[in-house]
Scaffold this motif. Sequence first.
Motif, short mmCIF file in Angstrom:
data_model
loop_
_atom_site.label_atom_id
_atom_site.label_comp_id
_atom_site.label_asym_id
_atom_site.label_seq_id
_atom_site.Cartn_x
_atom_site.Cartn_y
_atom_site.Cartn_z
N UNK A 24 0.80 -1.22 0.00
CA UNK A 24 0.00 0.00 0.00
C UNK A 24 0.83 1.27 0.00
N UNK A 25 2.15 1.16 -0.08
CA UNK A 25 3.01 2.35 -0.06
C UNK A 25 2.68 3.28 -1.21
N UNK A 26 2.69 4.58 -0.95
CA UNK A 26 2.37 5.57 -1.98
C UNK A 26 3.22 6.82 -1.76
N UNK A 27 3.60 7.43 -2.85
CA UNK A 27 4.46 8.61 -2.77
C UNK A 27 3.76 9.74 -2.03
N UNK A 28 4.51 10.40 -1.15
CA UNK A 28 3.95 11.53 -0.40
C UNK A 28 4.61 12.85 -0.77
N UNK A 29 5.94 12.91 -0.66
CA UNK A 29 6.62 14.19 -0.93
C UNK A 29 8.10 13.95 -1.16
N UNK A 30 8.76 14.96 -1.65
CA UNK A 30 10.21 14.93 -1.83
C UNK A 30 10.80 16.18 -1.18
N UNK A 34 15.91 18.78 5.58
CA UNK A 34 15.12 18.11 6.61
C UNK A 34 13.89 18.90 7.00
N UNK A 35 13.98 20.24 7.00
CA UNK A 35 12.83 21.02 7.44
C UNK A 35 11.68 20.99 6.44
N UNK A 36 11.90 20.38 5.29
CA UNK A 36 10.83 20.23 4.31
C UNK A 36 10.05 18.93 4.51
N UNK A 37 10.52 18.06 5.39
CA UNK A 37 9.83 16.81 5.67
C UNK A 37 8.69 17.06 6.66
N UNK A 38 7.63 16.25 6.57
CA UNK A 38 6.50 16.46 7.48
C UNK A 38 6.89 16.21 8.93
N UNK A 39 6.30 16.99 9.81
CA UNK A 39 6.49 16.81 11.23
C UNK A 39 5.38 15.91 11.77
N UNK A 40 5.49 15.51 13.00
CA UNK A 40 4.46 14.64 13.57
C UNK A 40 5.09 13.43 14.24
N UNK A 41 4.23 12.49 14.60
CA UNK A 41 4.68 11.35 15.40
C UNK A 41 4.69 10.03 14.65
N UNK A 42 4.39 10.02 13.35
CA UNK A 42 4.39 8.75 12.64
C UNK A 42 5.80 8.17 12.59
N UNK A 85 4.08 7.09 2.13
CA UNK A 85 3.17 6.73 3.22
C UNK A 85 2.85 5.25 3.17
N UNK A 86 2.64 4.65 4.34
CA UNK A 86 2.15 3.28 4.43
C UNK A 86 0.96 3.23 5.37
N UNK A 96 8.05 5.63 4.78
CA UNK A 96 9.27 5.03 4.25
C UNK A 96 10.06 6.14 3.60
N UNK A 97 11.29 6.33 4.02
CA UNK A 97 12.15 7.38 3.47
C UNK A 97 13.21 6.75 2.57
#
Length: 227
Positions: A24-30, A34-42, A85-86, A96-97
């Motif tokens: 089920x992995x799907x592209x999220x962002x590029x 590092x500050x361009x990556x999403x923040x949060x707890x995942x 995203x998974x 997944x990075x």
Amino acid sequence: MTSTTRPQAEATEQAKAALAWAHGARFLTTASQLDQLPQGDLPEFAFVGRSNAGKSTAINALAQRRQLAFASKTPGRTQHVNLFELGPKEAPDAYLADLPGYGYATVARTAKLRWQKVMADYLEVRRNLAGVVLLVDSRLGFTPLDRQLLEFVAPRVTTGEVKLLVLLTKADKLSKKEQAAALAAGQEGLADLATEASDVGLLLFSAPKRQGLDDLAETVHSWIHAG
């Protein structure tokens, strides 16, 4: 240190569940910083390795998709962190990075240094990093650059904050005797780290032959869904 493939009878149902999750992995962002990556707890797990170690091929094999991760004909071309995203689309449970490949000779030195800095920072400070999959060409073993990358992540591995799995890729290009020798050399190369860390794994891996694929899927799935 885990370095052997579990019996198929034990692995089947767990592997099916893990592979279905990875599918089920799907592209999220590029992101180039590092500050361009999403923040949060995942929780997040990262694939990293030399530009020609088969990183994109391994990610595509894990997701059972042909072109989820782009495998360039020019190694070293990817200059960003690609994030996938998974889990359920409505409620993803992991990232997944795909980190930039390193070590390709024709890439400009300034670009190499920039990518190295981004990867070092990512491995040292990315808060929700749960595990690292380091891809090493089984025919070459650990190169100086591979060892340098291990040094970046070692402090977090030894404290148990981040788990580590080393994939010895392209194992299908080796004979059985050569595979055994590559595995032994990999164990020796990880010996110091493994004595200090409880969760360091080592697998022979071949995407075309699906060798080690079940164990890879189960390992990263367990990093995210432990307990």
